[in-house]
Design a protein around this motif. Sequence first.
Motif, PDB file in Angstrom:
ATOM      1  N   LEU A 222     -30.692 -57.258  53.219  1.00  8.67           N
ATOM      2  CA  LEU A 222     -29.864 -57.824  54.290  1.00  8.67           C
ATOM      3  C   LEU A 222     -28.600 -58.489  53.766  1.00  8.67           C
ATOM      4  O   LEU A 222     -27.558 -58.455  54.414  1.00  8.67           O
ATOM      5  N   ASP A 223     -28.687 -59.134  52.601  1.00  6.66           N
ATOM      6  CA  ASP A 223     -27.544 -59.886  52.074  1.00  6.66           C
ATOM      7  C   ASP A 223     -27.551 -59.814  50.552  1.00  6.66           C
ATOM      8  O   ASP A 223     -27.949 -60.759  49.867  1.00  6.66           O
ATOM      9  N   PRO A 224     -27.089 -58.684  49.991  1.00  6.48           N
ATOM     10  CA  PRO A 224     -27.143 -58.504  48.529  1.00  6.48           C
ATOM     11  C   PRO A 224     -26.425 -59.604  47.764  1.00  6.48           C
ATOM     12  O   PRO A 224     -26.895 -60.035  46.705  1.00  6.48           O
ATOM     13  N   ALA A 225     -25.291 -60.061  48.272  1.00  8.13           N
ATOM     14  CA  ALA A 225     -24.525 -61.098  47.569  1.00  8.13           C
ATOM     15  C   ALA A 225     -25.328 -62.395  47.471  1.00  8.13           C
ATOM     16  O   ALA A 225     -25.359 -63.049  46.425  1.00  8.13           O
ATOM     17  N   GLN A 226     -25.987 -62.768  48.574  1.00  5.82           N
ATOM     18  CA  GLN A 226     -26.812 -63.979  48.547  1.00  5.82           C
ATOM     19  C   GLN A 226     -27.984 -63.813  47.587  1.00  5.82           C
ATOM     20  O   GLN A 226     -28.347 -64.745  46.858  1.00  5.82           O
ATOM     21  N   SER A 227     -28.563 -62.633  47.564  1.00  6.34           N
ATOM     22  CA  SER A 227     -29.689 -62.378  46.674  1.00  6.34           C
ATOM     23  C   SER A 227     -29.269 -62.525  45.215  1.00  6.34           C
ATOM     24  O   SER A 227     -29.941 -63.179  44.411  1.00  6.34           O
ATOM     25  N   LEU A 228     -28.128 -61.931  44.857  1.00  4.48           N
ATOM     26  CA  LEU A 228     -27.637 -62.030  43.487  1.00  4.48           C
ATOM     27  C   LEU A 228     -27.290 -63.473  43.128  1.00  4.48           C
ATOM     28  O   LEU A 228     -27.586 -63.929  42.019  1.00  4.48           O
ATOM     29  N   ALA A 229     -26.650 -64.174  44.061  1.00  7.55           N
ATOM     30  CA  ALA A 229     -26.293 -65.576  43.797  1.00  7.55           C
ATOM     31  C   ALA A 229     -27.545 -66.396  43.513  1.00  7.55           C
ATOM     32  O   ALA A 229     -27.578 -67.191  42.557  1.00  7.55           O
ATOM     33  N   ASN A 230     -28.592 -66.197  44.296  1.00  9.06           N
ATOM     34  CA  ASN A 230     -29.821 -66.962  44.085  1.00  9.06           C
ATOM     35  C   ASN A 230     -30.533 -66.565  42.802  1.00  9.06           C
ATOM     36  O   ASN A 230     -31.167 -67.405  42.163  1.00  9.06           O
ATOM     37  N   LEU A 231     -30.424 -65.301  42.414  1.00  6.10           N
ATOM     38  CA  LEU A 231     -30.963 -64.896  41.109  1.00  6.10           C
ATOM     39  C   LEU A 231     -30.303 -65.710  39.996  1.00  6.10           C
ATOM     40  O   LEU A 231     -30.973 -66.187  39.072  1.00  6.10           O
ATOM     41  N   ILE A 232     -28.980 -65.841  40.087  1.00  9.11           N
ATOM     42  CA  ILE A 232     -28.242 -66.595  39.073  1.00  9.11           C
ATOM     43  C   ILE A 232     -28.620 -68.069  39.127  1.00  9.11           C
ATOM     44  O   ILE A 232     -28.828 -68.717  38.093  1.00  9.11           O
ATOM     45  N   TYR A 233     -28.735 -68.619  40.324  1.00  7.54           N
ATOM     46  CA  TYR A 233     -29.079 -70.038  40.466  1.00  7.54           C
ATOM     47  C   TYR A 233     -30.438 -70.366  39.850  1.00  7.54           C
ATOM     48  O   TYR A 233     -30.630 -71.456  39.306  1.00  7.54           O
ATOM     49  N   ILE A 234     -31.388 -69.443  39.933  1.00  8.23           N
ATOM     50  CA  ILE A 234     -32.735 -69.749  39.421  1.00  8.23           C
ATOM     51  C   ILE A 234     -32.906 -69.336  37.965  1.00  8.23           C
ATOM     52  O   ILE A 234     -34.008 -69.422  37.427  1.00  8.23           O
ATOM     53  N   GLY A 235     -31.804 -68.869  37.327  1.00  9.32           N
ATOM     54  CA  GLY A 235     -31.879 -68.667  35.878  1.00  9.32           C
ATOM     55  C   GLY A 235     -31.693 -67.268  35.366  1.00  9.32           C
ATOM     56  O   GLY A 235     -31.809 -67.036  34.155  1.00  9.32           O
ATOM     57  N   TYR A 236     -31.400 -66.286  36.231  1.00 12.76           N
ATOM     58  CA  TYR A 236     -31.170 -64.924  35.741  1.00 12.76           C
ATOM     59  C   TYR A 236     -29.877 -64.917  34.929  1.00 12.76           C
ATOM     60  O   TYR A 236     -28.808 -65.231  35.448  1.00 12.76           O
ATOM     61  N   ALA A 237     -29.977 -64.560  33.649  1.00 12.33           N
ATOM     62  CA  ALA A 237     -28.822 -64.640  32.754  1.00 12.33           C
ATOM     63  C   ALA A 237     -28.248 -63.277  32.408  1.00 12.33           C
ATOM     64  O   ALA A 237     -27.265 -63.193  31.664  1.00 12.33           O
ATOM     65  N   GLY A 238     -28.839 -62.216  32.931  1.00  9.08           N
ATOM     66  CA  GLY A 238     -28.350 -60.875  32.619  1.00  9.08           C
ATOM     67  C   GLY A 238     -27.121 -60.510  33.429  1.00  9.08           C
ATOM     68  O   GLY A 238     -26.613 -61.292  34.233  1.00  9.08           O
ATOM     69  N   ASP A 239     -26.646 -59.306  33.216  1.00  9.56           N
ATOM     70  CA  ASP A 239     -25.506 -58.793  33.965  1.00  9.56           C
ATOM     71  C   ASP A 239     -25.937 -58.580  35.413  1.00  9.56           C
ATOM     72  O   ASP A 239     -26.867 -57.819  35.675  1.00  9.56           O
ATOM     73  N   PRO A 240     -25.274 -59.253  36.370  1.00  5.38           N
ATOM     74  CA  PRO A 240     -25.676 -59.086  37.773  1.00  5.38           C
ATOM     75  C   PRO A 240     -25.659 -57.632  38.229  1.00  5.38           C
ATOM     76  O   PRO A 240     -26.449 -57.243  39.087  1.00  5.38           O
ATOM     77  N   ALA A 241     -24.764 -56.833  37.652  1.00  5.70           N
ATOM     78  CA  ALA A 241     -24.676 -55.422  38.043  1.00  5.70           C
ATOM     79  C   ALA A 241     -25.953 -54.666  37.698  1.00  5.70           C
ATOM     80  O   ALA A 241     -26.248 -53.623  38.298  1.00  5.70           O
ATOM     81  N   LEU A 242     -26.717 -55.177  36.716  1.00 10.65           N
ATOM     82  CA  LEU A 242     -27.960 -54.512  36.314  1.00 10.65           C
ATOM     83  C   LEU A 242     -29.161 -54.999  37.124  1.00 10.65           C
ATOM     84  O   LEU A 242     -30.277 -54.528  36.913  1.00 10.65           O
ATOM     85  N   ALA A 243     -28.930 -55.929  38.036  1.00 11.53           N
ATOM     86  CA  ALA A 243     -30.029 -56.477  38.833  1.00 11.53           C
ATOM     87  C   ALA A 243     -30.231 -55.718  40.136  1.00 11.53           C
ATOM     88  O   ALA A 243     -31.278 -55.852  40.777  1.00 11.53           O
ATOM     89  N   ILE A 244     -29.227 -54.949  40.553  1.00  9.45           N
ATOM     90  CA  ILE A 244     -29.331 -54.232  41.825  1.00  9.45           C
ATOM     91  C   ILE A 244     -28.904 -52.772  41.651  1.00  9.45           C
ATOM     92  O   ILE A 244     -28.217 -52.413  40.697  1.00  9.45           O
ATOM     93  N   ARG A 245     -29.311 -51.973  42.598  1.00  9.72           N
ATOM     94  CA  ARG A 245     -28.874 -50.579  42.645  1.00  9.72           C
ATOM     95  C   ARG A 245     -28.524 -50.222  44.080  1.00  9.72           C
ATOM     96  O   ARG A 245     -29.175 -50.689  45.024  1.00  9.72           O
ATOM     97  N   VAL A 246     -27.475 -49.431  44.229  1.00 15.05           N
ATOM     98  CA  VAL A 246     -27.092 -48.934  45.551  1.00 15.05           C
ATOM     99  C   VAL A 246     -27.738 -47.567  45.724  1.00 15.05           C
ATOM    100  O   VAL A 246     -27.607 -46.692  44.868  1.00 15.05           O
TER     101      VAL A 246
END
Length: 646
Positions: free
Chosen positions: A385-409
């Motif tokens: 529903l909201d990929p940007a919010q999902s990625l932002a929260n991944l970063i907030y909780i400690g995901y340190a990898g490349d955000p581009a590698l966290a999702i796929r279209v």
Amino acid sequence: MVGSDGNASSLSQNSVRVVVVGDHGTGKSSLIVTAAAQAFPSNVPPLLPPTHLPADYYPDCVPLVIIDTSSSPENRNKLTEELGKADAVVLTYACDDTATLDRLSTFWLPELRRLEVKVPVIVVGCKLDLRDDQQPVSLEQVMSPIMQQFREIETCIECSSLNLIQVPEVFYYAQKAVLHPTGPLFDQETQTLKPRCVRALKRIFILCDHDRDGALSDAELNDFQVKCFNAPLQPSEIVGVKRVVQEKQPEGVNSHGLTLTGFLFLHALFIEKGRLETTWTVLRKFGYNNDIKLKDDLLPVPIKRYPDQSVELTTEAVEFLTGIFCLFDIDGDGALRPAEVDDLFSTAPESPWGEAPYKEAAEKTALGGLSVDGFLSLWALMTLLDPAQSLANLIYIGYAGDPALAIRVTRKRRIDRKKQQSERNVFQCFVFGPKNAGKSALLNSFIGRPFSEIYTSTTNERFAVNLVDPIGGSKKTLVLREIPGGAVKSLLSNKESLAACDIAVFLHDSSDESSWKRATELLVEVASHGEASGFEVPCLIVAAKDDLDTYPKAIQDSTRVSQDMGIEAPIPVSVKLRDYNSIFRRIITAAEHPHLSIPETEAGKNRKHYNRLLNRSLMFVSVGAAVTLVGLAAYRVYASRKNTSS
């Protein structure tokens, strides 16, 4: 952590615009000229043009633009316009005129509220040199009641343009209120750090606690100081910092170093002492903006995709989240209770699942916790529903990898139809049906809620998400999106509304003929919309409440409709008896094969028939034209030979 002044590179503003307002004769123009010229003027015009203070005037190295205003009624529109563009307001009164002081609370401050001027206000008492010293009243005594009533007042100060007393400080405080605002950080009433500030500082603390022992050692504290303030701490300074904390907050220091409690205490202390720039420098060094959220340039750019593409988490992101689940499952019961979920998101600006559409969208354990499947399901829903919010929260909780590698279209659904197979792991199913058909009951059963005989009409869209284990394949995430009857027209008014739909389900009460008729009407409406927009979707009919007696012509009607539209016969289910007839697996299977189960309306069939006839006619015309051309060419050859022989 001794702090330092902010610097321009960490600030997002190119300049600060300060609008000076107040009654006529309170010294507005003299104040501005004196600040710019650093001398009291002999002659002051009635209204000054915009006055600029250069970037190097104050330590933050951000230039100021000061706007003089007139309080006369004929200039009211101009005043309103300037206030609308203000970053801060300097509100003046005359120290020798109590009437102008009274006007602050009877006119000016209420007027600023009426105009919805939501910027810091600096109240300035001008003409300090003219105040009657025979009536000594402190500034705090005068302003305390007003500041209690009007919380937008950032600070109060008295000055004298004639005697050059505290004139530069007026605009320093105005600039500081913009660049280092109190509001987002500190609650003046409770004298505590605001929750979002605490969350951001907690995340910063965790990022700096490299050995994860719950405290900042001397070395970690020094690294933090260098990163934020470009200067190391001397050993004596570290000892001094920890001594101050330990005196006020004994649990703020332990054998390993400065704890989170101590770290937060220090920032509250800085703010109480007016050193907001210290905390803001820390926040900005770690990428936070004035809303205490990570700046846009630290978050992934908007994800580009076509309407019929969706966004999913990658295996890498799912593995990270699985590890996070285990880390925060403190009691090891295989579920995250509400307090554990709150703790998990305690480094984000707020918990993203506290409101719809995420609240109550996933299955809960008997004790109200989230299983790992429920946890991952909610992440899948947020990513959908909201990929940007999902990625932002991944970063907030400690995901340190490349955000581009966290999702796929995902691939376009049109391509999936051509290839006759979907590669998606998350499928969204729109659930249509008339009132009291059993839509909500189906969603509730999907996330393990008990059946209820009490009917409650759904007025807003609602989601339910869970993992489904299909036969002969890996688990898939299914998102059920209930479309209330009253929302169908609005939904279908958007040409691309079905682009996000992988499959549509149409429920009807199998004991009610009118429910069946309305469900088929909805099916035709949705199918027609899909044909017209090019976003056709597989459709299934579900005969709910199979525990009740079917209406007399049910089999005959359903057979006719399903055959006419070329889709599967209605699937009987009874949520009450927990007889689901593998409905959720069947939904996944139909979604995985998007070229099947697509209904055809009469209009669609006629359109296809017309297109076939048109293509056939064009083919005949083309063949006829080719024969004519060949004949004409043969005739020309024949005529040429005849002329040659003659």
